[in-house]
Design a protein around this motif. Structure first.
Motif, short mmCIF file in Angstrom:
data_model
loop_
_atom_site.label_atom_id
_atom_site.label_comp_id
_atom_site.label_asym_id
_atom_site.label_seq_id
_atom_site.Cartn_x
_atom_site.Cartn_y
_atom_site.Cartn_z
N VAL A 95 0.83 -1.21 0.00
CA VAL A 95 0.00 0.00 0.00
C VAL A 95 0.86 1.26 0.00
O VAL A 95 0.59 2.21 -0.74
N HIS A 107 -3.84 -2.28 10.15
CA HIS A 107 -4.44 -3.58 9.88
C HIS A 107 -4.79 -4.23 11.22
O HIS A 107 -3.99 -4.21 12.16
N THR A 137 -15.85 0.98 0.51
CA THR A 137 -15.12 -0.10 1.18
C THR A 137 -14.72 -1.15 0.15
O THR A 137 -15.55 -1.64 -0.61
N SER A 138 -13.44 -1.47 0.12
CA SER A 138 -12.93 -2.48 -0.81
C SER A 138 -12.90 -3.85 -0.13
O SER A 138 -12.97 -3.95 1.11
N HIS A 140 -10.84 -7.80 -0.35
CA HIS A 140 -9.73 -8.60 -0.91
C HIS A 140 -9.90 -10.03 -0.44
O HIS A 140 -10.02 -10.29 0.76
N ASP A 158 -7.22 -4.39 -5.46
CA ASP A 158 -8.51 -4.48 -4.79
C ASP A 158 -8.80 -3.26 -3.92
O ASP A 158 -9.95 -2.83 -3.81
N LEU A 159 -7.77 -2.68 -3.31
CA LEU A 159 -7.97 -1.49 -2.50
C LEU A 159 -8.42 -0.31 -3.35
O LEU A 159 -9.30 0.46 -2.96
N ASN A 162 -9.91 3.57 -2.32
CA ASN A 162 -10.59 3.65 -1.03
C ASN A 162 -9.60 3.71 0.13
O ASN A 162 -8.43 3.32 -0.02
N SER A 163 -10.08 4.16 1.27
CA SER A 163 -9.24 4.20 2.46
C SER A 163 -9.62 3.12 3.46
O SER A 163 -9.04 3.05 4.55
N MET A 165 -10.64 -1.21 3.68
CA MET A 165 -10.75 -2.49 2.98
C MET A 165 -11.00 -3.60 4.00
O MET A 165 -10.41 -3.61 5.08
N THR A 174 -7.10 0.02 6.98
CA THR A 174 -7.43 1.40 6.66
C THR A 174 -6.17 2.17 6.33
O THR A 174 -5.06 1.77 6.71
N THR A 175 -6.33 3.28 5.61
CA THR A 175 -5.22 4.15 5.28
C THR A 175 -5.60 5.59 5.62
O THR A 175 -6.78 5.91 5.80
#
Length: 248
Positions: A95, A107, A137-138, A140, A158-159, A162-163, A165, A174-175
């Motif tokens: 990421v 995470h 929301t992604s 994976h 896949d992300l 978005n912030s 997943m 999250t990011t």
């Protein structure tokens, strides 16, 4: 005060913020013994980032104990022979290298997060907290413990932009542009998952809002610039009172 005066002030501030996030994960019950990771990218163009030393509980993390690693997973400076967890490196390096705005990546392996990650429909817009993630929301699919560097490409794909997943059968990610923003996203993503688990265990059929209402609510949340800034400042004041050693 830092006992490592060779660290420049900008990096030290990032270290203190990330150490604070680890302590707050433990405080809110979002940690998993010594597993899962929070990371922040260091200034510069070489994609270095800070990661926790593998083997430390989250409430033991301090600013000086964090390890700087390069994009290949090599520790730039080992601290007391501490190592990094390769699984954590795979996810976070993917990421950080792909998303310039993802200064911080978090995470988790929480009960509620992993429960929703196992549900076919994923996160539902059942309440105001969850509606902020509607259409943002992604997902994976699970591929096993994240040791295969080839998975990085699929994680990033896949992300998308978005912030938040949900890692199927695994947990939450999250990011954020800051540690505070990423923590805000994770805190409320976790709360949304806890509320969903509680609502679906109530024995009654849940009521879903119209998509138009959920989208409107999500757009309202998006209009709040820097929404994590004030909560983050408040949370750090709590840490400064209760466990100020995080900043050592």
């Amino acid at each position: 005060m830092t006992d490592r005066p060779n660290i420049d002030p900008q990096e030290w501030e990032l270290r203190c913020d990330l150490a604070a996030a680890y302590r707050l994960f433990a405080h809110f019950g979002m940690d998993d013994l010594i597993f899962t990771h929070l990371s922040v990218r260091l200034p510069g163009k070489d994609h270095r980032f800070l990661l926790n030393p593998f083997g430390y509980l989250f409430d033991e993390i301090t600013a000086s104990s964090l390890i700087a690693v390069d994009p290949e997973g090599h520790a730039i400076e080992e601290i007391d022979e501490a190592k990094i967890n390769n699984a954590g490196f795979t996810i976070h390096s993917a990421v950080h290298m792909a998303r310039e705005d993802a200064q911080c990546v978090m995470h988790s392996h929480t009960t509620a997060g992993m429960a929703v990650a196992a549900q076919e429909q994923g996160l539902l817009p059942l309440n105001q907290m969850s509606m902020q993630f509607f259409g943002r929301t992604s997902y994976h699919d699970y591929e096993g413990i994240a040791l295969d560097l080839d998975e990085r490409e699929r994680l990033v794909r896949d992300l998308g932009d978005n912030s938040a997943m949900i890692l199927r059968h695994h947990g939450l990610l999250t990011t954020g542009r800051t540690v505070g923003d990423a923590f805000y996203e994770m805190y409320y993503l976790e709360q949304a998952c806890r509320l969903q688990v509680a609502a679906t265990q109530g024995g009654q059929k849940v009521v879903m809002p119209p998509d138009s209402v959920a989208e409107h609510t999500a757009s309202q949340f998006e209009s709040f610039e820097g929404k994590g800034r004030r909560p983050w400042a408040a949370l750090k004041r709590r840490l400064d009172r209760q466990s100020p050693d995080y900043a050592t």
